[in-house]
Design a protein around this motif. Structure first.
Motif, short mmCIF file in Angstrom:
data_model
loop_
_atom_site.label_atom_id
_atom_site.label_comp_id
_atom_site.label_asym_id
_atom_site.label_seq_id
_atom_site.Cartn_x
_atom_site.Cartn_y
_atom_site.Cartn_z
N ALA A 12 0.42 -1.24 -0.10
CA ALA A 12 -0.23 -0.03 -0.08
C ALA A 12 0.94 1.15 -0.34
O ALA A 12 1.77 1.12 0.66
CB ALA A 12 -0.96 0.08 1.47
N VAL A 13 0.46 2.51 -1.08
CA VAL A 13 1.06 3.77 -0.15
C VAL A 13 0.58 3.93 0.21
O VAL A 13 -0.20 4.47 0.23
CB VAL A 13 0.90 4.29 -2.26
N THR A 14 1.76 5.30 0.88
CA THR A 14 1.31 6.24 2.20
C THR A 14 0.65 7.16 2.09
O THR A 14 2.30 7.98 1.90
CB THR A 14 0.85 5.56 3.94
N SER A 15 0.75 8.51 1.76
CA SER A 15 0.78 9.78 1.82
C SER A 15 1.15 10.09 3.11
O SER A 15 0.98 10.28 4.35
CB SER A 15 -0.18 10.38 1.20
N PRO A 16 2.30 11.02 3.06
CA PRO A 16 2.26 11.84 4.17
C PRO A 16 1.41 12.56 4.85
O PRO A 16 0.57 13.61 3.99
CB PRO A 16 3.46 13.67 3.18
N LEU A 17 1.42 13.04 5.89
CA LEU A 17 0.32 13.82 6.86
C LEU A 17 0.05 14.88 6.14
O LEU A 17 -0.89 15.85 6.37
CB LEU A 17 0.30 13.85 8.33
N ILE A 18 1.27 15.77 5.90
CA ILE A 18 1.24 16.94 5.18
C ILE A 18 2.21 17.53 4.21
O ILE A 18 3.04 16.57 3.66
CB ILE A 18 2.53 18.15 6.75
N ASP A 19 1.38 18.30 3.79
CA ASP A 19 2.09 18.36 1.76
C ASP A 19 1.11 19.87 1.75
O ASP A 19 0.55 20.75 2.53
CB ASP A 19 1.41 17.18 1.03
N GLU A 20 0.94 20.24 0.39
CA GLU A 20 1.19 22.07 -0.10
C GLU A 20 -0.32 21.71 0.11
O GLU A 20 -0.59 22.99 0.55
CB GLU A 20 1.72 22.28 -1.50
N SER A 21 -1.37 20.88 -0.19
CA SER A 21 -2.65 21.11 -0.20
C SER A 21 -3.28 21.32 1.28
O SER A 21 -4.14 21.96 1.61
CB SER A 21 -3.44 19.52 -0.86
N GLN A 22 -2.28 21.29 2.45
CA GLN A 22 -3.35 21.66 3.41
C GLN A 22 -2.27 22.63 4.50
O GLN A 22 -2.41 22.80 5.76
CB GLN A 22 -2.73 20.01 4.77
N PHE A 23 -1.88 23.25 3.92
CA PHE A 23 -1.05 24.09 4.14
C PHE A 23 -1.79 25.81 5.10
O PHE A 23 -0.97 25.86 6.24
CB PHE A 23 0.37 25.59 3.96
N ASP A 24 -3.25 25.97 4.35
CA ASP A 24 -4.21 26.63 4.75
C ASP A 24 -4.82 26.47 5.64
O ASP A 24 -5.44 26.85 7.01
CB ASP A 24 -5.32 27.16 3.49
N ALA A 25 -4.92 25.07 6.82
CA ALA A 25 -5.74 24.03 7.33
C ALA A 25 -5.11 24.51 8.51
O ALA A 25 -5.20 24.10 9.85
CB ALA A 25 -6.26 22.98 6.51
N LEU A 26 -3.53 24.43 8.37
CA LEU A 26 -3.00 23.95 9.69
C LEU A 26 -2.46 25.55 10.43
O LEU A 26 -2.35 25.37 11.55
CB LEU A 26 -1.16 24.18 9.14
N GLY A 27 -3.41 26.67 10.20
CA GLY A 27 -3.46 27.82 10.76
C GLY A 27 -1.74 28.28 11.16
O GLY A 27 -1.91 28.93 12.60
N LEU A 28 -0.62 28.12 10.49
CA LEU A 28 0.24 28.96 10.50
C LEU A 28 0.60 30.21 10.20
O LEU A 28 0.69 30.25 9.27
CB LEU A 28 1.99 28.42 10.09
N LYS A 29 -0.25 31.41 10.77
CA LYS A 29 0.05 32.54 11.15
C LYS A 29 0.58 33.82 11.87
O LYS A 29 0.83 34.95 10.95
CB LYS A 29 -1.36 33.36 10.44
N THR A 30 0.60 33.12 13.04
CA THR A 30 1.64 34.41 13.60
C THR A 30 3.00 34.00 14.84
O THR A 30 2.71 32.14 15.07
CB THR A 30 0.46 34.41 14.17
N LEU A 31 3.66 34.84 14.99
CA LEU A 31 4.28 33.99 15.58
C LEU A 31 4.12 34.55 17.13
O LEU A 31 3.65 35.17 17.44
CB LEU A 31 5.49 35.52 15.62
#
Length: 547
Positions: free
Chosen positions: A324-343
């Motif tokens: 089975a091929v397993t995808s990484p948990l984090i890729d470019e398509s998920q950037f917005d959902a991560l909420g990394l916006k503020t120091l």
């Protein structure tokens, strides 16, 4: 009728008189021995005739003490094994044995009871046996010498199938050992052949001989593959997978043994997915990819082993594995959902004066920790994230004093990284779940009280992402100053770290400090944490090499 009655009247009177005499005698005897054992009674040769219960108990007790530690010789295959009742977990029950001996001639039938009194009666010891103790004690001595059950099996040498004959097995007959031993207790020397159980093999030489023609077509090199990965399984390995089905008596392939083989080679066939390595660019206010994520592969054991089994039985010499091929948990398509916006918080420390190897180790460790992404609620462990500290992972040795010797250890300087990250987590308002100060003041870390030591496997530095979004850890170095930043989504909280206060200080360098961290919502302080540190005098004998 009257004549008939008169004819039998005298014999009846005589019989009644005799019974009266016997009853009287029985009563006298029973009364005389009410607290004693009847005459001519023994316990496996040990005479307790006519003894009162106290005397009989003392005789049995004395004998029991002698028997409990008396050597018992058990034999097997020309070997002798010396043991005792006590060692085997066999205990003679004096009370129950005495009760048995006491009751043995007290019958309800007068004539029978009186006749038994004149007979010799030998009763057996009543005993208890702990089979687990017996098997453990005796098995430790005997089991290595017993024949091991072995089915007939196959071997493969120089292109020839060889049948290795079966062997019947032996095991201790635990249920019958204690009875066999206790039956000999009256003998002066207790000696017996160890009772054994015979175990018969399920697969015999004849079983394989009848399948010889099919074996020749199955036992040959087999290839398993996935994409461009090919593994050749030699006949010597294939032959260990073959068995005989006990129901059908036909050749079969053990799927469980195939799985064991696949376990041994799965590192070649599988890989873990690798998350994209990220960095937040504060100038562009966006996430950048430092390294793209990679797909992983997972070997499907059940499906693959079943396919291999069926192919070999069908005479097929090549099997494609289920992977089975397993995808990484984090890729470019998920950037917005991560909420990394503020120091959320930033920490710093200065490693000025460090040796070249210490600077190297700081850089290696800082890069290892950097780009760590934590899910909401996830706890960060510095030790687990860091992994092994050795030459293979890029670390250099530093001389440290350990015991009374100066020795090189890999990773000197890593605590510079854990200390800096501790300060960033404080300033980000994250919950600190594990932190320990260094045992003595280290000049690299400035004013004492805001350092965090680590060593593998303990102590560790840990904190929890108690926000509702992901957080990203990253670092950079300017000159000799190491910075750590933690990015995420603002929680509306702000954190204020108050410089450490010295509580106690001695001329020998020992010190106690406390640092506070206050967390606010708006202008209202909602939490105040205290971080206490205790430093002993600088010690020239022991040291944490990672400081």
């Amino acid at each position: 009728m009257k004549l008939f009655v008169q004819k039998f009247k005298l014999p009846l009177i005589i019989i009644s008189f005799i019974l009266l005499i016997l009853s009287t005698v029985f009563g006298v005897v029973a009364y005389s021995y009410r607290d004693s054992v009847y005459p001519r009674v023994s316990v496996q040769g040990l005479d307790i005739s006519s003894k009162n219960l106290k005397e009989a108990f003392d005789i049995l007790d004395k004998k029991n003490k002698n028997l409990s530690n008396k050597n018992i010789t058990l034999t097997y295959g020309g070997q002798e094994y010396i043991t005792t009742l006590e060692e085997l977990g066999i205990k003679l029950n004096i009370d129950d044995t005495l009760v048995q001996a006491y009751k043995i001639k007290r019958k309800s039938n007068i004539i029978t009871s009186l006749s038994h009194i004149l007979q010799d009666t030998d009763v057996n010891w009543i005993y208890t046996s702990d089979n687990e103790v017996l098997e453990s004690s005796l098995g430790a001595k005997v089991n290595p010498a017993l024949k091991t059950l072995a089915d007939a099996k196959l071997d493969y040498k120089d292109g020839v199938i060889i049948i290795i004959p079966e062997q019947a097995g032996e095991s201790l007959d635990v249920e019958n050992i204690a009875p066999a031993i206790t039956a000999k207790l009256k003998e002066e020397s207790i000696r017996l052949e160890i009772p054994l159980n015979k175990e018969l093999p399920a697969i015999t030489t004849a079983s394989w001989e009848s399948q010889k023609s099919d074996l020749d077509s199955m036992i040959r090199e087999h290839t398993i593959f996935f994409n461009d990965i090919n593994i050749k399984v030699p006949p010597e390995e294939i032959i260990t997978w073959i068995t005989i089905d006990q129901t059908t008596k036909e050749i079969d392939i053990s799927q469980d043994i195939i799985k064991e083989y696949l376990e041994s080679v799965q590192k070649t066939l599988t890989s873990q997915p690798v998350n994209a390595k990220l960095r937040f660019n504060p100038e562009l206010q966006q996430i950048e990819i430092l390294e793209p994520g990679k797909e992983g592969t997972k070997l499907m054991m059940e499906e693959s082993s079943k396919r291999i089994r069926n192919d070999i039985l069908s005479g097929i010499t090549k099997t494609e594995l289920f992977v089975a091929v397993t995808s990484p948990l984090i890729d470019e398509s998920q950037f917005d959902a991560l909420g990394l916006k503020t120091l959320l918080g930033k920490g710093e420390s200065n490693f000025r004066g460090s040796s070249k190897s210490r600077v190297r180790n700081i850089n290696v460790a800082a890069n290892k920790i950097s780009s760590t992404l934590l899910k909401p609620g996830e706890e960060f462990s510095f030790v687990n994230t860091l992994g092994k500290v050795d030459a293979r992972n890029g670390y250099l040795p530093e001389l440290v004093i350990k015991g009374n010797k100066t020795i090189p250890e890999y990773g000197g300087g890593i605590c510079q990284v854990s200390t800096t990250l501790f300060r960033a987590a404080l300033n980000a308002g994250l919950q600190i779940t594990e932190r320990r100060n260094h045992s003595y003041v280290v000049n690299y870390y400035g004013k004492p009280g805001l350092d965090a030591t680590i060593y593998l496997p303990k102590p560790d530095f840990r904190f929890q992402n108690d926000t509702n979004n992901h957080i990203l850890i990253q670092h950079y170095i300017v000159g000799t100053i190491l910075y750590y930043e933690i990015y995420g989504t603002s929680t509306g909280r702000t954190a204020k770290t108050i410089e450490p206060v010295v509580l106690e200080s001695s001329s020998d360098g020992s010190m106690k400090t406390v640092a506070y961290r206050e967390i606010y919502e708006g202008d209202v302080m909602i939490k105040r944490d205290a971080f206490y540190s205790t430093y002993r005098p600088p010690n020239k004998v022991t040291s944490n090499p990672l400081q």
